[in-house]
Design a protein around this motif. Structure first.
Motif, short mmCIF file in Angstrom:
data_model
loop_
_atom_site.label_atom_id
_atom_site.label_comp_id
_atom_site.label_asym_id
_atom_site.label_seq_id
_atom_site.Cartn_x
_atom_site.Cartn_y
_atom_site.Cartn_z
N GLU A 14 0.82 -1.21 0.00
CA GLU A 14 0.00 0.00 0.00
C GLU A 14 0.86 1.27 0.00
N LYS A 15 2.01 1.20 -0.70
CA LYS A 15 2.97 2.32 -0.83
C LYS A 15 3.55 2.78 0.51
N GLU A 16 3.54 1.90 1.52
CA GLU A 16 3.96 2.34 2.83
C GLU A 16 4.99 1.46 3.53
N LEU A 17 4.81 0.15 3.50
CA LEU A 17 5.58 -0.73 4.37
C LEU A 17 6.25 -1.85 3.57
N PRO A 18 7.55 -2.08 3.78
CA PRO A 18 8.24 -3.14 3.04
C PRO A 18 7.99 -4.55 3.60
N LEU A 19 7.29 -4.63 4.73
CA LEU A 19 6.99 -5.91 5.36
C LEU A 19 5.53 -6.27 5.15
N THR A 20 5.24 -7.56 5.15
CA THR A 20 3.86 -8.00 4.99
C THR A 20 3.28 -8.55 6.29
N ARG A 21 4.13 -8.77 7.27
CA ARG A 21 3.69 -9.24 8.59
C ARG A 21 4.36 -8.37 9.63
N ALA A 22 3.58 -7.65 10.42
CA ALA A 22 4.13 -6.75 11.42
C ALA A 22 3.05 -6.36 12.42
N PHE A 23 3.47 -5.93 13.60
CA PHE A 23 2.57 -5.41 14.63
C PHE A 23 2.39 -3.92 14.44
N GLY A 24 1.21 -3.41 14.79
CA GLY A 24 1.00 -1.98 14.91
C GLY A 24 0.54 -1.26 13.66
N TYR A 25 0.29 -1.94 12.59
CA TYR A 25 -0.13 -1.29 11.36
C TYR A 25 -1.60 -1.59 11.10
N HIS A 26 -2.43 -1.22 12.06
CA HIS A 26 -3.86 -1.52 11.99
C HIS A 26 -4.52 -0.94 10.75
N HIS A 27 -4.04 0.22 10.32
CA HIS A 27 -4.63 0.86 9.14
C HIS A 27 -4.34 0.09 7.85
N LEU A 28 -3.42 -0.87 7.90
CA LEU A 28 -3.10 -1.68 6.71
C LEU A 28 -3.72 -3.08 6.76
N LEU A 29 -4.55 -3.34 7.76
CA LEU A 29 -5.26 -4.62 7.81
C LEU A 29 -6.24 -4.70 6.65
N PRO A 30 -6.46 -5.81 6.03
CA PRO A 30 -5.93 -7.14 6.32
C PRO A 30 -4.64 -7.46 5.57
N TYR A 31 -4.13 -6.49 4.81
CA TYR A 31 -2.95 -6.76 3.98
C TYR A 31 -1.72 -7.05 4.82
N VAL A 32 -1.51 -6.25 5.84
CA VAL A 32 -0.40 -6.47 6.78
C VAL A 32 -1.01 -6.99 8.07
N ASN A 33 -0.55 -8.13 8.53
CA ASN A 33 -1.04 -8.68 9.78
C ASN A 33 0.12 -9.22 10.59
N ALA A 34 -0.17 -9.67 11.79
CA ALA A 34 0.89 -10.15 12.68
C ALA A 34 0.94 -11.68 12.77
N ASN A 35 0.35 -12.36 11.79
CA ASN A 35 0.38 -13.82 11.82
C ASN A 35 1.81 -14.33 11.59
N PRO A 36 2.30 -15.16 12.49
CA PRO A 36 3.68 -15.65 12.35
C PRO A 36 3.80 -16.84 11.42
N SER A 37 5.03 -17.13 11.04
CA SER A 37 5.33 -18.41 10.39
C SER A 37 5.52 -19.41 11.52
N ILE A 38 4.95 -20.57 11.36
CA ILE A 38 5.06 -21.59 12.41
C ILE A 38 5.61 -22.86 11.81
N GLN A 39 6.64 -23.38 12.45
CA GLN A 39 7.22 -24.67 12.06
C GLN A 39 7.34 -25.51 13.32
N GLU A 40 7.14 -26.78 13.17
CA GLU A 40 7.39 -27.70 14.26
C GLU A 40 8.60 -28.54 13.90
N ILE A 41 9.56 -28.57 14.80
CA ILE A 41 10.73 -29.43 14.61
C ILE A 41 10.98 -30.19 15.91
N THR A 42 11.61 -31.29 15.78
CA THR A 42 11.98 -32.08 16.95
C THR A 42 13.44 -31.80 17.27
#
Length: 90
Positions: A34-62
């Motif tokens: 949206e011409k503003e943020l180089p990240l697609t996942r981040a906290f605090g950018y409520h005005h860019l929801l739903p494009y930018v959200n704080a959902n993490p990448s999750i991996q399970e490893i042993t």
């Protein structure tokens, strides 16, 4: 040996581009959501929801007996330190 367990969510990532465009958003030619943020996942950018959200990448490893530690650091840290150098220092 360093093993990266996360994903950098930047606007140049093809799957992130598809996700954002599928929601009706856009990424500028400069790689900004949206011409503003180089990240697609981040906290605090409520005005860019739903494009930018704080959902993490999750991996399970042993973890095994040869796994000694886990390093968690900010993006700013990883800009100046390579993954292997951080492991070597730790």
């Amino acid at each position: 040996n360093a093993l990266v367990l996360t994903t950098k969510h930047h606007a140049w990532d093809r799957s992130e581009q598809e996700r954002i465009r599928g929601l009706g958003g856009f990424i500028s030619l400069q790689g900004l959501v949206e011409k503003e943020l180089p990240l697609t996942r981040a906290f605090g950018y409520h005005h860019l929801l739903p494009y930018v959200n704080a959902n993490p990448s999750i991996q399970e490893i042993t973890l095994g007996p040869n796994d000694e530690f886990l390093l968690v650091a900010t993006n700013s840290f990883w800009k100046v330190m390579s993954y292997q150098m951080a492991v070597d220092v730790a």
